[in-house]
Design an enzyme around this catalytic site. Structure first.
Site, PDB file in Angstrom:
ATOM      1  N   CYS A  70       0.833  -1.206   0.000  1.00  0.00           N
ATOM      2  CA  CYS A  70       0.000   0.000   0.000  1.00  0.00           C
ATOM      3  C   CYS A  70       0.872   1.263   0.000  1.00  0.00           C
ATOM      4  O   CYS A  70       1.474   1.587   1.027  1.00  0.00           O
ATOM      5  CB  CYS A  70      -0.903  -0.042   1.240  1.00  0.00           C
ATOM      6  SG  CYS A  70      -1.769   1.481   1.599  1.00  0.00           S
ATOM      7  N   CYS A 105       0.174   3.804   2.763  1.00  0.00           N
ATOM      8  CA  CYS A 105       0.639   3.279   4.066  1.00  0.00           C
ATOM      9  C   CYS A 105       2.122   3.576   4.250  1.00  0.00           C
ATOM     10  O   CYS A 105       2.545   4.012   5.327  1.00  0.00           O
ATOM     11  CB  CYS A 105       0.417   1.775   4.154  1.00  0.00           C
ATOM     12  SG  CYS A 105      -1.296   1.258   4.055  1.00  0.00           S
TER      13      CYS A 105
END
Length: 155
Positions: A32, A35
């Site tokens: 991600c 993230c």
């Protein structure tokens, strides 16, 4: 206390939750990009604000600890949950650094016994879990996608 703890099981998270008044959990995934982008900010907040028995910072890789992600119905990464005694009291979906900082400020204020304003109490209470884009539940998204297909692309 370390700046943050990486969690690999529900039991490990439960033990940490019961040791602290508040726990800020970062649900993330290695694949991600948002993230990874917000990770240094989260780690900085943890370094500056982690307080033994009051505020713990936790990272949960949703692929490595699927049971924990399922327990809290995580469907988007990153998701940040502020837990008090194991119960979600505030949440932020996405890599919104300002909102994450507000979660930390809220937890510190409550942990120090200060009173909070109605605005502070309401600020993150609109987050819906188990939903998709814009907080819509997945069945509504699937129906909308089907309806668009039916009306415009079906032949």
């Amino acid at each position: 206390m370390a700046n943050y703890t990486s969690i690999s099981s529900s039991a490990q998270l439960e033990a940490l939750i019961h040791e602290n008044e508040y726990t800020l959990v970062d649900f993330w995934a290695t694949w991600c990009p948002p993230c990874r982008a917000v990770a240094p900010f989260f780690e900085k907040l943890a370094k500056e604000n982690a307080t033994e028995k009051k505020l713990a910072f936790v990272k949960v890789d949703v692929d490595a600890a699927k049971d924990v992600a399922q327990q809290y119905r995580i469907s988007a990464m990153p998701t940040f949950l502020l837990l008090r005694d194991g119960v979600v009291c505030k949440a932020v979906r996405g890599a919104d650094a300002k909102a994450i900082a507000k979660l930390v400020a809220y937890a510190r204020k409550k942990g120090d016994g200060e009173t909070t304003t109605e605005e502070e109490e309401e600020e993150f209470s609109q987050v819906e879990f188990g939903g998709g884009a814009a907080g819509l539940p997945y069945p509504a998204l699937l129906f909308a996608a089907f309806l668009i297909w039916f009306l415009f692309w079906r032949k």
